[in-house]
Design a protein around this motif. Structure first.
Motif, PDB file in Angstrom:
ATOM      1  N   ASN A  34     -10.253 -22.758  -0.016  1.00 21.52           N
ATOM      2  CA  ASN A  34     -11.369 -23.818   0.305  1.00 21.52           C
ATOM      3  C   ASN A  34     -11.984 -23.862   1.416  1.00 21.52           C
ATOM      4  O   ASN A  34     -11.509 -23.137   2.364  1.00 21.52           O
ATOM      5  CB  ASN A  34     -10.489 -25.200   0.188  1.00 21.52           C
ATOM      6  N   GLU A  35     -13.205 -24.113   1.337  1.00 26.28           N
ATOM      7  CA  GLU A  35     -14.113 -24.504   2.347  1.00 26.28           C
ATOM      8  C   GLU A  35     -13.539 -25.911   3.260  1.00 26.28           C
ATOM      9  O   GLU A  35     -13.746 -26.677   2.235  1.00 26.28           O
ATOM     10  CB  GLU A  35     -15.589 -24.503   2.365  1.00 26.28           C
ATOM     11  N   VAL A  36     -13.273 -25.919   4.273  1.00 30.23           N
ATOM     12  CA  VAL A  36     -12.950 -27.186   4.884  1.00 30.23           C
ATOM     13  C   VAL A  36     -13.662 -27.734   6.012  1.00 30.23           C
ATOM     14  O   VAL A  36     -13.927 -27.243   7.124  1.00 30.23           O
ATOM     15  CB  VAL A  36     -11.450 -27.147   5.421  1.00 30.23           C
ATOM     16  N   ALA A  37     -14.161 -29.244   6.077  1.00 30.85           N
ATOM     17  CA  ALA A  37     -14.851 -29.566   7.206  1.00 30.85           C
ATOM     18  C   ALA A  37     -13.883 -30.801   7.561  1.00 30.85           C
ATOM     19  O   ALA A  37     -13.488 -31.356   6.630  1.00 30.85           O
ATOM     20  CB  ALA A  37     -16.425 -30.156   7.111  1.00 30.85           C
ATOM     21  N   VAL A  38     -13.620 -30.931   8.513  1.00 30.37           N
ATOM     22  CA  VAL A  38     -12.539 -31.927   9.172  1.00 30.37           C
ATOM     23  C   VAL A  38     -13.053 -33.165   9.987  1.00 30.37           C
ATOM     24  O   VAL A  38     -14.188 -32.796  10.977  1.00 30.37           O
ATOM     25  CB  VAL A  38     -11.371 -31.584   9.943  1.00 30.37           C
ATOM     26  N   VAL A  39     -13.325 -34.194   9.791  1.00 28.91           N
ATOM     27  CA  VAL A  39     -13.618 -35.681  10.727  1.00 28.91           C
ATOM     28  C   VAL A  39     -12.488 -36.282  11.266  1.00 28.91           C
ATOM     29  O   VAL A  39     -11.523 -36.412  10.539  1.00 28.91           O
ATOM     30  CB  VAL A  39     -14.497 -36.498   9.925  1.00 28.91           C
ATOM     31  N   ASP A 154     -14.622 -43.245   9.000  1.00 27.26           N
ATOM     32  CA  ASP A 154     -14.927 -43.071   7.537  1.00 27.26           C
ATOM     33  C   ASP A 154     -16.207 -42.759   6.836  1.00 27.26           C
ATOM     34  O   ASP A 154     -16.515 -41.911   6.078  1.00 27.26           O
ATOM     35  CB  ASP A 154     -14.337 -44.349   6.654  1.00 27.26           C
ATOM     36  N   THR A 155     -17.127 -43.416   7.421  1.00 29.88           N
ATOM     37  CA  THR A 155     -18.522 -43.187   7.348  1.00 29.88           C
ATOM     38  C   THR A 155     -19.041 -41.881   7.473  1.00 29.88           C
ATOM     39  O   THR A 155     -19.777 -41.401   6.845  1.00 29.88           O
ATOM     40  CB  THR A 155     -19.338 -44.308   7.676  1.00 29.88           C
ATOM     41  N   THR A 156     -18.731 -41.335   8.600  1.00 31.50           N
ATOM     42  CA  THR A 156     -19.139 -40.010   9.068  1.00 31.50           C
ATOM     43  C   THR A 156     -18.500 -39.088   8.241  1.00 31.50           C
ATOM     44  O   THR A 156     -19.542 -38.136   7.659  1.00 31.50           O
ATOM     45  CB  THR A 156     -18.415 -39.542  10.327  1.00 31.50           C
ATOM     46  N   ALA A 157     -17.302 -39.097   7.591  1.00 32.75           N
ATOM     47  CA  ALA A 157     -16.604 -38.358   6.535  1.00 32.75           C
ATOM     48  C   ALA A 157     -17.340 -38.312   5.318  1.00 32.75           C
ATOM     49  O   ALA A 157     -17.701 -37.371   4.693  1.00 32.75           O
ATOM     50  CB  ALA A 157     -15.164 -38.771   6.581  1.00 32.75           C
ATOM     51  N   VAL A 158     -17.683 -39.526   4.882  1.00 40.37           N
ATOM     52  CA  VAL A 158     -18.219 -39.615   3.556  1.00 40.37           C
ATOM     53  C   VAL A 158     -19.950 -39.137   3.655  1.00 40.37           C
ATOM     54  O   VAL A 158     -20.218 -38.328   2.664  1.00 40.37           O
ATOM     55  CB  VAL A 158     -18.180 -41.240   3.060  1.00 40.37           C
ATOM     56  N   ALA A 159     -20.434 -39.435   4.735  1.00 44.85           N
ATOM     57  CA  ALA A 159     -21.944 -38.770   5.040  1.00 44.85           C
ATOM     58  C   ALA A 159     -21.967 -37.439   5.017  1.00 44.85           C
ATOM     59  O   ALA A 159     -22.770 -36.719   4.450  1.00 44.85           O
ATOM     60  CB  ALA A 159     -22.540 -39.504   6.029  1.00 44.85           C
ATOM     61  N   LEU A 160     -20.922 -37.042   5.621  1.00 44.01           N
ATOM     62  CA  LEU A 160     -20.851 -35.575   5.690  1.00 44.01           C
ATOM     63  C   LEU A 160     -20.508 -34.859   4.198  1.00 44.01           C
ATOM     64  O   LEU A 160     -21.179 -33.894   3.814  1.00 44.01           O
ATOM     65  CB  LEU A 160     -19.726 -34.992   6.659  1.00 44.01           C
ATOM     66  N   ALA A 161     -19.734 -35.532   3.494  1.00 44.82           N
ATOM     67  CA  ALA A 161     -19.445 -34.970   2.328  1.00 44.82           C
ATOM     68  C   ALA A 161     -20.390 -34.977   1.474  1.00 44.82           C
ATOM     69  O   ALA A 161     -20.817 -33.872   0.747  1.00 44.82           O
ATOM     70  CB  ALA A 161     -18.042 -35.671   1.530  1.00 44.82           C
ATOM     71  N   ALA A 162     -21.216 -35.951   1.448  1.00 45.07           N
ATOM     72  CA  ALA A 162     -22.674 -35.816   0.529  1.00 45.07           C
ATOM     73  C   ALA A 162     -23.638 -35.127   1.248  1.00 45.07           C
ATOM     74  O   ALA A 162     -24.231 -34.289   0.172  1.00 45.07           O
ATOM     75  CB  ALA A 162     -23.225 -37.366   0.688  1.00 45.07           C
TER      76      ALA A 162
END
Ligand code: ASP
Ligand code: MG
Length: 403
Positions: A34-39, A154-162
């Protein structure tokens, strides 16, 4: 292969051992192809400790400097986690909010993400690297560092996912999912398999502290599926998404308990147009959010107006209301802080009748008095005496058979 964002909260990276645990999980996800970005959030209580340092200097730190200070917490954890990933033989690179392209606006310590320019993160992923992004921070158009308000990672993570079109966003935390009610209050609480954005939004803003409300808003707007899971053990967690496959017969998904309430009562307010507007404009100008409001039926040309605010706003509201009492010709101002709000939330309420009746019945059977009631399409809230909160939660949980 999937593109995944994983977010780890402060308790998940509280010490070196836990940072290595996180690194192993991330490495495993990446080695599965998988490609993974971590917050990540700041380590443990780091943000509280930074706040306390500032307080020792001054009770009114300049907002800009406070954001500057608080943002350092996350900078420590991204660097350490990235080092741990290197140590495990993974290619990884850390990014501050500014480097990751988190563009923010608003006040320095309660900013909102307005854009995520994720080119650098995407480049890192394309080069086969794990991208490690600092949560809770961004940069405004003037180049100033800003933070997103408590719990904002949490918001950083969701915004990054989007922004990177991730398949889903996993939020790793110290609880193993979203529960029908806080398990510390009602031990019989049950973990939910799924919950809709709207229900989660109500629960999050009602003080069920699993997810940051803005993160849920952002997920709903961009249709990001959130998976809440424990970072300490394997488990299925809870999916937050658009149309949860509604379990048969469930009308209520969860109960939220909120002790962070103080009640103000303006007694004997003249029953004239504009009085409520005067009161609540003054409160709004002080930057205070009003929660429950009730106005009694008038008698002799007078009303009583009751409302609640968060405990932290008590002094501000007191200061605003005291001079107003005379100005609007009210008889008396009272306040009370031993109150709590209990709410039931469920998308099923839209199509079912009798939910309010059931909730009131449950409270009545437990001998609990209701002071204020407020409702929305998918939520009913009651203000009760704080000492009855647990009994109330248990009674309602039983009544709706949530276990
Ligand atoms: N470190 C910040 C806080 O404690 C942000 C977060 O944890 O999400 O509020
Ligand atoms: Mg934290």
């Amino acid at each position: 292969m999937a593109r995944i964002v994983q977010k780890y909260g402060g308790s998940s990276v509280a010490n070196v051992e836990r940072i290595f645990n996180v690194a192993r999980r991330v490495a495993q996800t990446a080695s599965n192809g998988n490609e993974v970005a971590v917050v990540v959030s700041a380590m443990g209580d780091a943000t509280d400790e930074l706040l306390s340092l500032a307080e020792q200097i001054t009770s009114f730190p300049p907002e800009r400097e406070l954001a500057m200070l608080l943002s350092t917490g996350e900078q420590i954890s991204i660097a350490l986690l990235t080092m741990a990933l290197h140590k495990l033989g993974c290619e990884a690179i850390s990014f501050t909010g500014a480097q990751a392209g988190v563009m923010t606006s608003g006040t320095h310590t309660n900013a909102r993400i307005c854009r995520f320019e994720a080119a650098k993160v995407l480049q890192a992923l394309a080069a086969g690297k794990i991208a490690v992004v600092a949560g809770f921070q961004g940069v405004n158009a003037g180049g100033e560092i800003q933070t997103l308000g408590r719990g904002g990672s949490d918001t950083t993570a969701v915004a990054l996912a989007a922004a990177i079109g991730a398949d889903y966003c996993e939020i790793y935390t110290d609880v193993d999912g979203v529960y029908t009610v806080d398990p510390r209050v009602v031990p019989k609480a049950r973990r939910l398999e799924e919950i809709t954005y709207d229900e989660m939004l109500e629960l999050a803003s009602l003080g069920a502290k699993v997810l940051h409300p803005r993160a849920v808003e952002c997920a709903k707007e961009h249709q990001v599926v959130i998976h809440v899971r424990s970072s300490f053990h394997e488990g299925k967690g809870t999916l937050v998404k658009e149309a949860a496959s509604v379990e048969k017969g469930t009308v209520i998904s969860g109960i939220a308990c909120d002790e962070d309430q103080v009640k103000f009562a303006l007694m004997g307010v003249p029953d004239q147009p504009g009085v409520a507007a005067t009161i609540f404009s003054a409160v709004a100008e002080a930057g205070v959010n009003v929660d429950l409001i009730v106005q009694s039926i008038h008698r002799n040309g007078e009303n009583d107006i009751l409302f609640t605010v968060a405990k932290a706003d008590f002094v501000k509201v007191q200061r605003v209301l005291e001079p107003l009492v005379r100005k609007i010709g009210a008889k008396e101002l009272r306040h009370q802080s031993n109150v709590a709000k209990i709410s039931v939330v469920g998308a099923g309420m839209i199509h079912h009748t009798g939910v309010a009746a059931g909730m009131f019945q449950a409270l009545a059977s437990a001998g609990i008095n209701i002071e204020i009631i407020s409702t929305s399409e998918i939520k009913i809230s009651c203000l009760i005496a704080a000492k009855h909160l647990q009994k109330a939660a248990e009674a309602i949980h039983d009544y709706f058979q949530l276990s």
